[in-house]
Motif scaffolding. Structure first.
Motif, PDB file in Angstrom:
ATOM      1  N   GLN A 100       0.830  -1.214   0.000  1.00 40.27           N
ATOM      2  CA  GLN A 100       0.000   0.000   0.000  1.00 40.27           C
ATOM      3  C   GLN A 100       0.862   1.261   0.000  1.00 40.27           C
ATOM      4  O   GLN A 100       0.536   2.236  -0.678  1.00 40.27           O
ATOM      5  CB  GLN A 100      -0.921  -0.003   1.221  1.00 40.27           C
ATOM      6  N   ASP A 101       1.942   1.239   0.751  1.00 44.63           N
ATOM      7  CA  ASP A 101       2.815   2.407   0.780  1.00 44.63           C
ATOM      8  C   ASP A 101       3.475   2.626  -0.577  1.00 44.63           C
ATOM      9  O   ASP A 101       3.531   3.750  -1.087  1.00 44.63           O
ATOM     10  CB  ASP A 101       3.874   2.234   1.867  1.00 44.63           C
ATOM     11  N   THR A 102       3.955   1.535  -1.180  1.00 41.68           N
ATOM     12  CA  THR A 102       4.625   1.640  -2.476  1.00 41.68           C
ATOM     13  C   THR A 102       3.683   2.160  -3.549  1.00 41.68           C
ATOM     14  O   THR A 102       3.983   3.130  -4.253  1.00 41.68           O
ATOM     15  CB  THR A 102       5.174   0.264  -2.904  1.00 41.68           C
ATOM     16  N   GLN A 114      -5.710   4.929   3.361  1.00 42.75           N
ATOM     17  CA  GLN A 114      -5.077   4.333   4.536  1.00 42.75           C
ATOM     18  C   GLN A 114      -4.072   3.264   4.118  1.00 42.75           C
ATOM     19  O   GLN A 114      -4.380   2.394   3.312  1.00 42.75           O
ATOM     20  CB  GLN A 114      -6.135   3.723   5.457  1.00 42.75           C
ATOM     21  N   ARG A 115      -2.887   3.342   4.684  1.00 40.67           N
ATOM     22  CA  ARG A 115      -1.804   2.423   4.342  1.00 40.67           C
ATOM     23  C   ARG A 115      -1.488   1.468   5.494  1.00 40.67           C
ATOM     24  O   ARG A 115      -0.360   0.991   5.625  1.00 40.67           O
ATOM     25  CB  ARG A 115      -0.563   3.209   3.951  1.00 40.67           C
ATOM     26  N   ASP A 116      -2.491   1.167   6.317  1.00 34.28           N
ATOM     27  CA  ASP A 116      -2.287   0.318   7.490  1.00 34.28           C
ATOM     28  C   ASP A 116      -2.960  -1.041   7.379  1.00 34.28           C
ATOM     29  O   ASP A 116      -3.035  -1.793   8.348  1.00 34.28           O
ATOM     30  CB  ASP A 116      -2.784   1.037   8.749  1.00 34.28           C
ATOM     31  N   GLY A 117      -3.476  -1.362   6.186  1.00 28.05           N
ATOM     32  CA  GLY A 117      -4.146  -2.642   5.982  1.00 28.05           C
ATOM     33  C   GLY A 117      -5.539  -2.718   6.575  1.00 28.05           C
ATOM     34  O   GLY A 117      -6.139  -3.801   6.588  1.00 28.05           O
ATOM     35  N   MET A 264      -5.325  -3.349  -3.622  1.00 24.31           N
ATOM     36  CA  MET A 264      -4.681  -2.852  -2.403  1.00 24.31           C
ATOM     37  C   MET A 264      -5.717  -2.247  -1.448  1.00 24.31           C
ATOM     38  O   MET A 264      -5.414  -1.975  -0.289  1.00 24.31           O
ATOM     39  CB  MET A 264      -3.591  -1.835  -2.736  1.00 24.31           C
ATOM     40  N   ARG A 265      -6.944  -2.091  -1.941  1.00 29.99           N
ATOM     41  CA  ARG A 265      -8.073  -1.631  -1.113  1.00 29.99           C
ATOM     42  C   ARG A 265      -8.986  -2.794  -0.722  1.00 29.99           C
ATOM     43  O   ARG A 265     -10.152  -2.594  -0.417  1.00 29.99           O
ATOM     44  CB  ARG A 265      -8.888  -0.591  -1.875  1.00 29.99           C
ATOM     45  N   MET A 269     -13.358  -0.194  -4.888  1.00 29.89           N
ATOM     46  CA  MET A 269     -12.984   0.832  -5.848  1.00 29.89           C
ATOM     47  C   MET A 269     -12.532   2.094  -5.105  1.00 29.89           C
ATOM     48  O   MET A 269     -12.913   2.314  -3.954  1.00 29.89           O
ATOM     49  CB  MET A 269     -14.167   1.169  -6.753  1.00 29.89           C
ATOM     50  N   PRO A 270     -11.706   2.926  -5.748  1.00 30.00           N
ATOM     51  CA  PRO A 270     -11.394   4.223  -5.148  1.00 30.00           C
ATOM     52  C   PRO A 270     -12.665   5.019  -4.865  1.00 30.00           C
ATOM     53  O   PRO A 270     -13.702   4.803  -5.505  1.00 30.00           O
ATOM     54  CB  PRO A 270     -10.537   4.910  -6.219  1.00 30.00           C
ATOM     55  N   GLU A 271     -12.577   5.931  -3.930  1.00 28.33           N
ATOM     56  CA  GLU A 271     -13.756   6.723  -3.572  1.00 28.33           C
ATOM     57  C   GLU A 271     -14.238   7.545  -4.769  1.00 28.33           C
ATOM     58  O   GLU A 271     -13.442   8.118  -5.515  1.00 28.33           O
ATOM     59  CB  GLU A 271     -13.418   7.671  -2.416  1.00 28.33           C
TER      60      GLU A 271
END
Length: 287
Positions: A100-102, A114-117, A264-265, A269-271
């Motif tokens: 997620q960070d990458t 959010q990049r914390d899973g 990764m989400r 889908m993206p918001e």
């Protein structure tokens, strides 16, 4: 205990989705589901997921887990759609945070992503275990293709994601961000250390030259003896040289750009924007 396994092959993405059942109960899990996606039109479809859902409902099964072996780059996950229909917890490896960070940076996702899973219900680590009814699952962290790749050892079966293909096709590519041929070789050794009779179920098949039919089940013993990339005692140095040379010739997967943003989400889908429209981004010269 022997797991009961049913595979569903999606020829459009060469992906195998598995329903894994406890033979002593109605409990089951889904591994690596597929959401159909037409890139040219931007339209999604649930026919592949609906086939799996119909099987579970027809067998009267109780879905407990929706598992991802990794963040796939070649198909979109149908996990949220299936969860809405059947329940179950969505799980993936805890190194999803690295992925997620990458890719959060590559896709310029900003601080709202959010990049914390936390999009997933369970983040698995090496050595974790879980149950599908009375059937025990154990988690191996097998990175190399991606940092978050897992192998799920469920009863007598190992679901290896993209780490290994059928013996006549070899191993996964390692040239995505965070991939490593050296790491993949070491991960394969973890799988090869399982009992020879352990059934191996691969996530993809592309019909190796000379083979007419798709296949997705093999064994640890067959992989050790016959895998064209890592079998028959091939050395780490020879594997790394082969893998890196081969990867340099490969094109990017057709659906890598939408797949990464969605998977990764946890398959969401993206918001959408203020009008309710959802967009996917195409980063130029980044992949």
């Amino acid at each position: 205990m022997q797991a009961t396994v049913q595979g569903f092959f999606d020829e459009a993405t060469n992906t195998v989705t598995y329903v894994v059942r406890d033979p002593e109960s109605t409990a089951c899990a889904i591994i690596d589901s597929v959401l159909d996606f037409d890139y040219a039109s931007g339209h999604t479809d649930t026919r592949s997921a609906d086939q799996v859902i119909a099987f579970i409902e027809g067998q009267g099964l109780d879905l407990q887990w929706i598992l991802e072996t990794h963040v796939h780059a070649d198909h979109l996950s149908a996990a949220p759609y299936i969860q809405e229909r059947l329940g179950g917890k969505i799980g993936i490896g805890d190194r999803i945070t690295v992925v997620q960070d990458t890719f959060g940076k590559i896709f310029n996702e900003g601080t709202r992503f959010q990049r914390d899973g936390s999009q997933f219900d369970r983040l698995f680590r090496e050595g974790d275990s879980f149950h599908i009814g009375q059937l025990r699952g154990d988690v191996l962290h097998t990175p190399g293709h991606t940092p978050a790749c897992l192998t799920y050892v469920i009863g007598d079966a190992a679901f290896v994601g993209d780490t290994l293909f059928m013996p006549d096709f070899g191993t996964a590519r390692c040239d995505f961000p965070g991939g490593s041929a050296e790491t993949l070789f070491d991960s394969v050794q973890k799988i090869m250390a399982l009992p020879d009779e352990t059934r191996i179920f691969v996530c993809h098949d592309y019909k190796a030259p000379g083979r007419d039919d798709y296949a997705w089940e093999t064994t640890v013993g067959a992989q050790k003896a016959l895998n064209v990339h890592v079998g028959a005692g091939k050395s780490r140095a020879d594997f790394v040289a082969m893998r890196e040379g081969r990867d340099a010739t490969l094109a990017m997967p057709r659906l890598i750009i939408p797949s990464l943003q969605v998977n990764m989400r946890a398959g969401q889908m993206p918001e959408p924007d203020d009008s309710g429209t959802t967009y996917l981004k195409v980063p130029i010269n980044r992949l």
